[in-house]
Write a protein that holds these residues in place. Structure first.
Motif, PDB file in Angstrom:
ATOM      1  N   UNK A  42      14.995  71.189  57.734  1.00  0.00           N
ATOM      2  CA  UNK A  42      16.077  70.341  57.269  1.00  0.00           C
ATOM      3  C   UNK A  42      17.366  71.152  57.369  1.00  0.00           C
ATOM      4  N   UNK A  43      18.410  70.497  57.871  1.00  0.00           N
ATOM      5  CA  UNK A  43      19.683  71.160  58.119  1.00  0.00           C
ATOM      6  C   UNK A  43      20.728  70.700  57.106  1.00  0.00           C
ATOM      7  N   UNK A  44      21.439  71.665  56.579  1.00  0.00           N
ATOM      8  CA  UNK A  44      22.560  71.362  55.684  1.00  0.00           C
ATOM      9  C   UNK A  44      23.838  71.389  56.507  1.00  0.00           C
ATOM     10  N   UNK A  45      24.537  70.261  56.561  1.00  0.00           N
ATOM     11  CA  UNK A  45      25.801  70.141  57.289  1.00  0.00           C
ATOM     12  C   UNK A  45      26.902  70.002  56.245  1.00  0.00           C
ATOM     13  N   UNK A  46      27.518  71.087  55.817  1.00  0.00           N
ATOM     14  CA  UNK A  46      28.483  71.025  54.706  1.00  0.00           C
ATOM     15  C   UNK A  46      29.582  69.999  54.952  1.00  0.00           C
ATOM     16  N   UNK A  47      29.822  69.177  53.964  1.00  0.00           N
ATOM     17  CA  UNK A  47      30.816  68.113  54.103  1.00  0.00           C
ATOM     18  C   UNK A  47      32.182  68.678  54.471  1.00  0.00           C
ATOM     19  N   UNK A  48      32.553  69.800  53.892  1.00  0.00           N
ATOM     20  CA  UNK A  48      33.878  70.377  54.133  1.00  0.00           C
ATOM     21  C   UNK A  48      34.076  70.791  55.585  1.00  0.00           C
ATOM     22  N   UNK A  49      32.977  70.968  56.317  1.00  0.00           N
ATOM     23  CA  UNK A  49      33.084  71.436  57.710  1.00  0.00           C
ATOM     24  C   UNK A  49      32.863  70.306  58.719  1.00  0.00           C
ATOM     25  N   UNK A  50      32.680  69.077  58.251  1.00  0.00           N
ATOM     26  CA  UNK A  50      32.513  67.950  59.176  1.00  0.00           C
ATOM     27  C   UNK A  50      33.883  67.462  59.639  1.00  0.00           C
ATOM     28  N   UNK A  51      33.955  67.101  60.918  1.00  0.00           N
ATOM     29  CA  UNK A  51      35.217  66.626  61.479  1.00  0.00           C
ATOM     30  C   UNK A  51      34.893  65.603  62.568  1.00  0.00           C
ATOM     31  N   UNK A  52      35.659  64.524  62.618  1.00  0.00           N
ATOM     32  CA  UNK A  52      35.424  63.476  63.599  1.00  0.00           C
ATOM     33  C   UNK A  52      36.534  63.475  64.633  1.00  0.00           C
ATOM     34  N   UNK A  53      36.127  63.458  65.923  1.00  0.00           N
ATOM     35  CA  UNK A  53      37.092  63.340  67.020  1.00  0.00           C
ATOM     36  C   UNK A  53      36.827  62.044  67.755  1.00  0.00           C
ATOM     37  N   UNK A  54      37.863  61.510  68.366  1.00  0.00           N
ATOM     38  CA  UNK A  54      37.725  60.260  69.108  1.00  0.00           C
ATOM     39  C   UNK A  54      36.913  60.477  70.380  1.00  0.00           C
ATOM     40  N   UNK A  76      39.017  74.382  62.650  1.00  0.00           N
ATOM     41  CA  UNK A  76      38.442  73.429  61.696  1.00  0.00           C
ATOM     42  C   UNK A  76      38.679  71.982  62.104  1.00  0.00           C
ATOM     43  N   UNK A  77      39.812  71.720  62.786  1.00  0.00           N
ATOM     44  CA  UNK A  77      40.196  70.343  63.103  1.00  0.00           C
ATOM     45  C   UNK A  77      40.571  70.200  64.578  1.00  0.00           C
ATOM     46  N   UNK A  78      39.617  70.369  65.489  1.00  0.00           N
ATOM     47  CA  UNK A  78      39.927  70.188  66.912  1.00  0.00           C
ATOM     48  C   UNK A  78      40.394  68.769  67.194  1.00  0.00           C
ATOM     49  N   UNK A  79      41.324  68.649  68.141  1.00  0.00           N
ATOM     50  CA  UNK A  79      41.917  67.338  68.421  1.00  0.00           C
ATOM     51  C   UNK A  79      41.034  66.475  69.310  1.00  0.00           C
ATOM     52  N   UNK A  80      40.075  67.073  69.988  1.00  0.00           N
ATOM     53  CA  UNK A  80      39.238  66.324  70.926  1.00  0.00           C
ATOM     54  C   UNK A  80      37.912  67.046  71.130  1.00  0.00           C
ATOM     55  N   UNK A  81      36.976  66.369  71.789  1.00  0.00           N
ATOM     56  CA  UNK A  81      35.700  67.016  72.113  1.00  0.00           C
ATOM     57  C   UNK A  81      35.910  68.191  73.042  1.00  0.00           C
ATOM     58  N   UNK A  82      36.895  68.084  73.944  1.00  0.00           N
ATOM     59  CA  UNK A  82      37.161  69.182  74.875  1.00  0.00           C
ATOM     60  C   UNK A  82      37.601  70.432  74.123  1.00  0.00           C
ATOM     61  N   UNK A  83      38.469  70.268  73.125  1.00  0.00           N
ATOM     62  CA  UNK A  83      38.918  71.406  72.318  1.00  0.00           C
ATOM     63  C   UNK A  83      37.745  71.982  71.540  1.00  0.00           C
ATOM     64  N   UNK A  84      36.976  71.107  70.888  1.00  0.00           N
ATOM     65  CA  UNK A  84      35.829  71.562  70.099  1.00  0.00           C
ATOM     66  C   UNK A  84      34.845  72.331  70.961  1.00  0.00           C
ATOM     67  N   UNK A  85      34.569  71.815  72.158  1.00  0.00           N
ATOM     68  CA  UNK A  85      33.604  72.453  73.056  1.00  0.00           C
ATOM     69  C   UNK A  85      34.096  73.815  73.504  1.00  0.00           C
ATOM     70  N   UNK A  86      35.385  73.910  73.852  1.00  0.00           N
ATOM     71  CA  UNK A  86      35.920  75.200  74.305  1.00  0.00           C
ATOM     72  C   UNK A  86      35.849  76.244  73.196  1.00  0.00           C
ATOM     73  N   UNK A  87      36.038  75.822  71.959  1.00  0.00           N
ATOM     74  CA  UNK A  87      36.045  76.743  70.832  1.00  0.00           C
ATOM     75  C   UNK A  87      34.644  76.994  70.274  1.00  0.00           C
ATOM     76  N   UNK A  88      33.620  76.592  71.028  1.00  0.00           N
ATOM     77  CA  UNK A  88      32.256  76.925  70.647  1.00  0.00           C
ATOM     78  C   UNK A  88      31.587  75.948  69.714  1.00  0.00           C
ATOM     79  N   UNK A  89      32.199  74.789  69.515  1.00  0.00           N
ATOM     80  CA  UNK A  89      31.624  73.767  68.636  1.00  0.00           C
ATOM     81  C   UNK A  89      30.874  72.774  69.512  1.00  0.00           C
TER      82      UNK A  89
END
Length: 355
Positions: free
Chosen positions: A342-354, A236-249
């Motif tokens: 139109x795409x629904x991007x649930x607020x609870x699932x949004x996460x920002x990485x640097x 839910x809270x990857x620390x970086x784009x690299x982590x998010x990408x590896x985990x399929x995000x």
């Protein structure tokens, strides 16, 4: 294998690697590059990462099979960096069971106790108990050649447990098994590990396996720890784009977090969940399974670029004003390529990485 005489401390982790560096001849960069890793006493950590990231090398360092060029290995607070494997108190289960072919399952499991000088009868009684624990006491008299792959791996696990290790190290022990048997072995590992509360490290490249069995997951890449967290927090809270990408995000929309704690991008100012600590430029990431088709004010316009079936699900790539968004839709008729949606991007699932 001789168990260590270290006394557990409530404040000491079961296993701690501090600034571990390993270099191999001919490699331009270290295999492990100042790696810090900690496993709480009695807990199970999954070591996850792509091939060549240093997972097996980490196990070799922790077990004493490999001495690092720099750094410290601690078991229950005791420095064991220069302690040989047979005196370290670590037991390893490899991908291949590596059983003694001329000994029965019972004698294979009794072997660690016999090496420590335990009487034969006591060693065999203990071994039989460990075989019961893995559900193989009825096959105690069989030789390795008479066992299936899954049975042999259970014997290897029982033998490792019979060593009464301070830390149990499992180097992709289920990867050679068929999918159904892998699930069975995962369940068995969790049950035994919880029962005995032995500090455990499981090396795997399988994200679902890591999430299913581990108290915490550590993600490695190029010999460095990218992030260590509970499975749910890691996803839910990857620390970086690299982590998010590896985990399929794979969705990463560029923009910036405003002073009001919203994400400004070509789609507008998007709400973010909870207290936002990040400020300034970054990327909004969201897992594909969280994205849904929808209508109404809390959606964004998109055009379907690609549609791909994935078993009962449908994978979409949709172009938006901020960039591509990936979605994994549940069973049902999917939209067609080039269709406006139109795409629904649930607020609870949004996460920002640097970055």
């Amino acid at each position: 294998m001789t168990a260590m005489s270290t006394s557990p401390s409530a404040s000491s982790p079961g296993l701690r690697l501090e600034r571990i560096t390993v270099t191999y001849p001919g490699h331009r960069s270290p295999v492990l590059d100042g790696l810090d890793l900690e496993v709480a006493d009695g807990r199970l950590l999954a070591l996850l990462g792509p091939s060549g990231c240093g997972k097996t090398t980490t196990v070799q360092v922790a077990s004493g099979l490999l001495t690092p060029a720099g750094g410290t290995v601690r078991l229950r607070g005791t420095d064991v960096t220069r302690t040989p494997p047979e005196r370290r108190g670590a037991a390893v289960v490899f991908q291949q069971p590596m059983l003694l072919p001329h000994r029965t399952a019972l004698d294979n499991v009794a072997f660690p106790a016999r090496v420590r000088g335990r009487p034969r009868r006591a060693a065999r009684e203990s071994a039989l108990e460990h075989l019961r624990r893995v559900g193989l006491d009825a096959l105690a008299d069989r030789y390795p050649r008479q066992l299936s792959g899954g049975q042999a791996q259970r014997v290897a696990l029982a033998r490792a447990l019979a060593a009464e290790p301070a830390v149990l190290l499992l180097d992709e022990p289920f990867s050679a098994l068929d999918p159904g048997l892998r699930h069975t072995m995962r369940d068995l590992l969790v049950s035994v590990q919880r029962e005995l509360a032995v500090t455990t490290v499981l090396v795997t490249h399988d994200q679902s396996e890591a999430a299913a069995v581990a108290d915490t997951v550590a993600l490695l890449d190029h010999g460095r720890l990218l992030q260590q967290a509970r499975p749910a927090d890691l996803y839910a809270h990857p620390a970086s784009r690299a982590v998010a990408r590896f985990l399929g995000c794979t969705t990463a929309l560029p923009g910036s977090v405003t002073a009001r704690g919203r994400f400004a991008c070509p789609l507008g100012e998007l709400e973010l969940p909870g207290a936002v600590t990040h400020r300034g430029p970054g990327h909004l990431v969201i897992r594909p399974e969280a994205v849904r088709l929808g209508t109404g004010p809390d959606t964004v316009p998109a055009v379907v670029r690609g549609v791909r079936p994935e078993g009962p699900f449908t994978a979409l790539v949709c172009d938006t004003a901020a960039g591509p968004v990936h979605a994994l839709l549940p069973p049902g008729p999917p939209p067609a390529a080039a269709e406006r949606v139109r795409l629904h991007l649930p607020v609870a699932h949004r996460w920002v990485v640097a970055g």
